[in-house]
Structure formats: structure tokens, C-alpha cells
Design a protein around this motif. Structure first.
Motif, PDB file in Angstrom:
ATOM      1  N   VAL A   1       0.749  -1.247  -0.082  1.00 58.73           N
ATOM      2  CA  VAL A   1       0.039   0.095  -0.016  1.00 58.73           C
ATOM      3  C   VAL A   1       0.794   1.238  -0.035  1.00 58.73           C
ATOM      4  N   ILE A   2       0.549   2.160  -1.147  1.00 54.78           N
ATOM      5  CA  ILE A   2       1.266   3.383  -1.063  1.00 54.78           C
ATOM      6  C   ILE A   2       0.402   4.638  -0.556  1.00 54.78           C
ATOM      7  N   LEU A   3       0.804   5.216   0.260  1.00 58.15           N
ATOM      8  CA  LEU A   3      -0.109   6.472   0.911  1.00 58.15           C
ATOM      9  C   LEU A   3       0.580   7.874   0.355  1.00 58.15           C
ATOM     10  N   GLY A   4      -0.047   8.494  -0.683  1.00 61.98           N
ATOM     11  CA  GLY A   4       0.460   9.717  -1.070  1.00 61.98           C
ATOM     12  C   GLY A   4       0.686   9.581  -2.694  1.00 61.98           C
ATOM     13  N   GLY A   5      -0.126   9.013  -3.395  1.00 64.49           N
ATOM     14  CA  GLY A   5       0.133   8.795  -4.688  1.00 64.49           C
ATOM     15  C   GLY A   5       0.373  10.028  -5.525  1.00 64.49           C
ATOM     16  N   SER A   6      -0.004  11.301  -5.128  1.00 65.59           N
ATOM     17  CA  SER A   6       0.178  12.494  -6.038  1.00 65.59           C
ATOM     18  C   SER A   6       1.486  13.136  -5.594  1.00 65.59           C
ATOM     19  N   SER A   7       2.236  12.489  -4.739  1.00 65.65           N
ATOM     20  CA  SER A   7       3.590  13.034  -4.276  1.00 65.65           C
ATOM     21  C   SER A   7       4.642  12.751  -5.275  1.00 65.65           C
ATOM     22  N   SER A   8       5.675  13.294  -5.421  1.00 66.82           N
ATOM     23  CA  SER A   8       6.618  12.997  -6.408  1.00 66.82           C
ATOM     24  C   SER A   8       7.183  11.655  -6.276  1.00 66.82           C
ATOM     25  N   VAL A   9       7.322  11.264  -4.673  1.00 66.91           N
ATOM     26  CA  VAL A   9       7.876   9.758  -4.220  1.00 66.91           C
ATOM     27  C   VAL A   9       6.627   8.844  -4.758  1.00 66.91           C
ATOM     28  N   GLY A  10       5.470   9.144  -4.152  1.00 70.98           N
ATOM     29  CA  GLY A  10       4.649   8.238  -4.568  1.00 70.98           C
ATOM     30  C   GLY A  10       4.307   8.126  -6.125  1.00 70.98           C
TER      31      GLY A  10
ATOM     32  N   LYS B   1       5.163  15.310 -13.782  1.00 73.19           N
ATOM     33  CA  LYS B   1       4.785  16.670 -14.327  1.00 73.19           C
ATOM     34  C   LYS B   1       5.422  17.736 -13.920  1.00 73.19           C
ATOM     35  N   TYR B   2       5.468  18.905 -14.573  1.00 75.21           N
ATOM     36  CA  TYR B   2       6.297  19.778 -14.054  1.00 75.21           C
ATOM     37  C   TYR B   2       5.579  21.203 -14.570  1.00 75.21           C
ATOM     38  N   GLU B   3       6.155  22.315 -13.515  1.00 74.67           N
ATOM     39  CA  GLU B   3       5.712  23.913 -13.964  1.00 74.67           C
ATOM     40  C   GLU B   3       7.248  24.457 -13.959  1.00 74.67           C
TER      41      GLU B   3
ATOM     42  N   LEU C   1       3.301  26.114   1.783  1.00 74.02           N
ATOM     43  CA  LEU C   1       1.676  26.468   1.880  1.00 74.02           C
ATOM     44  C   LEU C   1       0.997  25.434   1.371  1.00 74.02           C
ATOM     45  N   GLY C   2       1.249  24.406   0.846  1.00 79.19           N
ATOM     46  CA  GLY C   2       0.678  23.266   0.391  1.00 79.19           C
ATOM     47  C   GLY C   2      -0.041  23.532  -1.008  1.00 79.19           C
ATOM     48  N   GLN C   3       0.420  24.535  -1.776  1.00 77.64           N
ATOM     49  CA  GLN C   3      -0.357  24.894  -3.123  1.00 77.64           C
ATOM     50  C   GLN C   3       0.301  24.001  -4.112  1.00 77.64           C
ATOM     51  N   VAL C   4       1.145  22.946  -3.914  1.00 74.70           N
ATOM     52  CA  VAL C   4       1.502  22.346  -5.121  1.00 74.70           C
ATOM     53  C   VAL C   4       1.448  20.810  -4.964  1.00 74.70           C
ATOM     54  N   SER C   5       0.861  20.210  -5.951  1.00 66.70           N
ATOM     55  CA  SER C   5       0.518  18.697  -5.681  1.00 66.70           C
ATOM     56  C   SER C   5       0.441  18.122  -7.052  1.00 66.70           C
ATOM     57  N   GLY C   6       1.109  16.887  -6.972  1.00 65.42           N
ATOM     58  CA  GLY C   6       1.115  16.135  -8.246  1.00 65.42           C
ATOM     59  C   GLY C   6       2.084  16.749  -9.374  1.00 65.42           C
ATOM     60  N   THR C   7       2.811  17.819  -9.140  1.00 68.77           N
ATOM     61  CA  THR C   7       3.580  18.786 -10.015  1.00 68.77           C
ATOM     62  C   THR C   7       4.934  19.138  -9.314  1.00 68.77           C
ATOM     63  N   LYS C   8       6.177  18.905 -10.196  1.00 72.70           N
ATOM     64  CA  LYS C   8       7.467  19.278  -9.420  1.00 72.70           C
ATOM     65  C   LYS C   8       7.746  20.794 -10.228  1.00 72.70           C
ATOM     66  N   LEU C   9       8.173  21.690  -9.307  1.00 72.04           N
ATOM     67  CA  LEU C   9       8.323  23.049  -9.712  1.00 72.04           C
ATOM     68  C   LEU C   9       9.927  22.861 -10.272  1.00 72.04           C
ATOM     69  N   VAL C  10      10.150  23.636 -11.330  1.00 75.21           N
ATOM     70  CA  VAL C  10      11.454  23.500 -12.166  1.00 75.21           C
ATOM     71  C   VAL C  10      12.021  24.857 -12.136  1.00 75.21           C
ATOM     72  N   ALA C  11      13.278  25.075 -12.048  1.00 76.22           N
ATOM     73  CA  ALA C  11      13.895  26.540 -12.039  1.00 76.22           C
ATOM     74  C   ALA C  11      15.093  26.369 -13.007  1.00 76.22           C
ATOM     75  N   HIS C  12      15.316  27.447 -14.046  1.00 77.71           N
ATOM     76  CA  HIS C  12      16.212  27.456 -14.803  1.00 77.71           C
ATOM     77  C   HIS C  12      17.360  28.453 -14.428  1.00 77.71           C
ATOM     78  N   PRO C  13      18.491  28.013 -13.586  1.00 77.17           N
ATOM     79  CA  PRO C  13      19.474  28.893 -13.362  1.00 77.17           C
ATOM     80  C   PRO C  13      20.191  29.471 -14.149  1.00 77.17           C
ATOM     81  N   GLN C  14      20.261  29.440 -15.434  1.00 71.96           N
ATOM     82  CA  GLN C  14      21.119  30.110 -16.577  1.00 71.96           C
ATOM     83  C   GLN C  14      20.270  31.325 -16.656  1.00 71.96           C
ATOM     84  N   GLU C  15      19.081  31.344 -16.385  1.00 67.22           N
ATOM     85  CA  GLU C  15      18.095  32.605 -16.735  1.00 67.22           C
ATOM     86  C   GLU C  15      18.233  33.675 -15.447  1.00 67.22           C
ATOM     87  N   THR C  16      19.136  33.470 -14.597  1.00 65.75           N
ATOM     88  CA  THR C  16      19.042  34.283 -13.515  1.00 65.75           C
ATOM     89  C   THR C  16      19.553  35.673 -13.873  1.00 65.75           C
ATOM     90  N   GLN C  17      19.014  36.623 -13.653  1.00 64.00           N
ATOM     91  CA  GLN C  17      19.554  37.883 -14.006  1.00 64.00           C
ATOM     92  C   GLN C  17      20.435  38.772 -13.007  1.00 64.00           C
TER      93      GLN C  17
END
Length: 321
Positions: free
Chosen positions: A161-170, A285-287, A305-321
Motif C-alpha cells: 500500500v502506497i499512501l500519497g500517490g500524488s507526491s513525487s515519491v508516490g 509533471k512539472y511547472e 503552503l501546500g499549494q503544489v500537488s502532483g507537480t514538480k516545480l523547476v527553475a532555470h539557473p542560467q536565466e538568473t538576472q
């Protein structure tokens, strides 16, 4: 003076993230220097800042999900070339962290990115995959199941049994396309969930992997778990092991750099390119966040704040100003 790069740092214990600059490191034996194109965010990144975990020297750079281009090879590296697109699992050491423009990676825990995947998709893989793998297959920091890629293993009829299927690990264990057979409402109580599960199997639940590991999910997991069963957690235990029923709790720690995980993760990372190419594992899935490394700050706040679910947030370091 060494060439400089932009980095997102925690200037002091529990200090606020801020942009800074630091030297670009040089790879040692068995290491790669990678120009980071994509770095994914994880809850541990803000927990390190909030609680001062894992880090002892400041200013500190964090971030463990890395994808980029090989810039330089350390001595003894034979399976990569300059210009290769790679993903890697970083560690809690400034020169090996993801929230900067260049980083070192351990060649043993790096893999080429197949042409079917982007830097962004590849960056979602390392920590989630290793946490799932170590939690299930680790001898000391997991349930100790025999890894299916290391020898011929017959199909198991033992329910997990896996609890938390929408987490990245799950997500690495509970996506229907990957072979999950049944889904249950996350809002069910432990007794309701056990009743629902008993309708599809009469086998005892000897293994529960709680990919969320909050006190309320641990309580549900504990009600499901059979005598002598194992509960695998990604956070500290709030339930207590009970000698009478023989149940045990394992808090997994998924860093491939931990000595207990070296052998397992070297064998799995040798398979990552193949698994991605064949679709055996699939990225989350990612944003993509705006503003390069600066975008990480707001992204981590959203996660907290719990505003992200089922999605990984991704940053582009080379775009840093």
C-alpha cells in the motif's frame, strides 16, 4: 581568481534565501562539472532553511534534483563526455548542490538524458526515484525487497500500500500505467481504507510506504499494517513500534551518497538512462518557474503552503538576472 557563478544561498542558519555569487568548482576524480539547465524543487529544500537540517556551513547552497550539460570531466571518468546531457542526484554540500549555475556531480549517481526527455523533465527524477527505490529495496534504510533489476524475480502477489500517490515519491509507485492495480480515496480513515482494501485482497498488508508521512497519514498506515509488517516513512515517525505485534518503522533516507545506499544506488543509476528511454520510469509533471534562481524562493513558499500537488516545480539557473 576562479570564475564566478550566480547561486541562491542561505546566508546563515534559518536565514532567508538570497542571490549571491561563488566560485565555479573543479571536478575531482570520478566527478563531473555540470552547467545546470534545470533544477527541481523539493520540500526538503525549505525544511533545511526553516529547521537548519543537514547543513552545517554557511552560506549554504541546497537543491538535489539536477539536469544540465557536462562541462568538464574529473580523472577516471570514462562513461561520460563533455557536452553530454545528464541528470544527477546532488547532495547537501555547496559544490554539489542544484540552486546555482554550475555544480559537481558524482559520475556514479549521474545518467545521460535520453533524446526523448528535456532538461526540465529529467530534473524531476533523481530525488523522487531514489527515495522510492531506497524505501522499497534498501537493506538498512528501506524494506529490503530484492531489487527486480538485479536478478530474475518472479511476479509478487504480496500487496503493497502506497499512501500519497500524488507526491513525487508516490508517483514513482502509484501510477496506473506503471502497474498499480487499485486506487483509494485519500480521505478515508484507517478503518475505512482497510475495509476497502479487504474487498480486493484478503492478503495481510505487510508493507506500507507512506510517501507523505504526516502524523495523520502515519496513523492510517499503522491501522492498515499487519502483524510483523513494515512501515516505510519519508519523515520522522510519530507512531511507536510495538513489540507485541512485531511491526517496525523505517525512516528512509534516499541520498545515494550515504554509505548504506551506495551499492544499491550505483546499480540503479546504471539503469536510469535505459529506464527513461523505455518508459519504465517516467518523469513527473512539472511547472517552470520564472526568473531563474530567484523564482525558487516563491516556489518553495508555495510548496510550504501546500499549494503544489502532483507537480514538480523547476527553475532555470542560467536565466538568473
Amino acid at each position: 581568481m576562479s570564475p564566478q557563478q550566480k547561486a541562491l544561498v542561505i546566508p546563515k542558519k534559518q536565514g532567508n534565501f538570497e542571490l549571491s555569487s561563488r566560485s565555479i568548482p573543479s571536478p575531482g576524480a570520478g566527478q563531473l562539472l555540470v552547467k545546470i539547465q534545470s533544477a527541481a524543487l523539493n520540500p526538503v529544500d525549505y525544511k533545511i532553511r526553516d529547521a537548519g537540517l543537514f547543513v552545517t556551513h554557511y552560506p549554504a547552497v541546497v537543491g538535489t534534483d539536477i539536469a544540465g550539460i557536462v562541462e568538464e570531466l574529473g580523472e577516471g571518468v570514462v562513461n561520460f563526455r563533455k557536452g553530454d546531457r545528464v541528470l544527477a542526484h546532488g547532495k547537501f554540500t555547496n559544490d554539489f548542490a542544484g540552486f546555482q549555475q554550475y555544480t559537481l556531480t558524482d559520475a556514479s549517481f549521474s545518467a545521460k538524458i535520453p533524446s526523448s526527455e528535456s532538461f526540465d523533465s529529467a530534473a524531476t527524477v533523481p530525488l523522487g526515484l531514489d527515495t522510492a527505490l531506497v524505501g522499497l529495496y534498501g537493506d538498512q534504510l528501506g524494506a529490503g525487497i530484492t531489487p527486480p533489476w538485479t536478478e530474475s524475480v518472479g511476479e509478487s502477489k504480496t500487496p503493497i500500500v502506497i499512501l500519497g500517490g500524488s507526491s513525487s515519491v508516490g508517483s514513482y509507485k502509484l501510477v496506473k500505467d506503471y502497474g498499480a492495480t487499485h486506487f483509494f480515496d485519500r480521505n478515508l480513515s484507517g478503518k475505512q481504507l482497510l475495509a476497502a482494501i479487504s474487498k480486493v485482497t484478503d492478503a495481510p498488508i505487510e508493507l506500507v510506504y507512506d510517501a507523505i508521512s504526516l502524523p495523520e497519514t502515519q496513523s492510517v498506515a499503522w491501522e492498515l499494517l499487519a502483524n510483523n509488517g513494515t512501515l516505510v516513512l519519508t519523515l520522522p515517525a510519530s507512531v511507536k513500534e510495538d513489540e507485541g505485534k512485531g511491526r517496525k518503522v523505517i525512516q528512509t533516507f534516499a541520498s545515494p551518497h550515504a554509505p548504506q545506499n551506495n551499492e544499491l544506488c550505483q546499480s540503479s543509476w546504471a539503469m536510469v538512462e535505459k529506464w527513461l528511454s523505455e518508459g519504465t520510469i517516467r518523469p513527473n509533471k512539472y511547472e517552470v518557474l520564472p526568473n531563474g534562481l530567484e523564482g525558487v524562493i516563491g516556489g518553495l513558499e508555495r510548496m510550504k503552503l501546500g499549494q503544489v500537488s502532483g507537480t514538480k516545480l523547476v527553475a532555470h539557473p542560467q536565466e538568473t538576472q
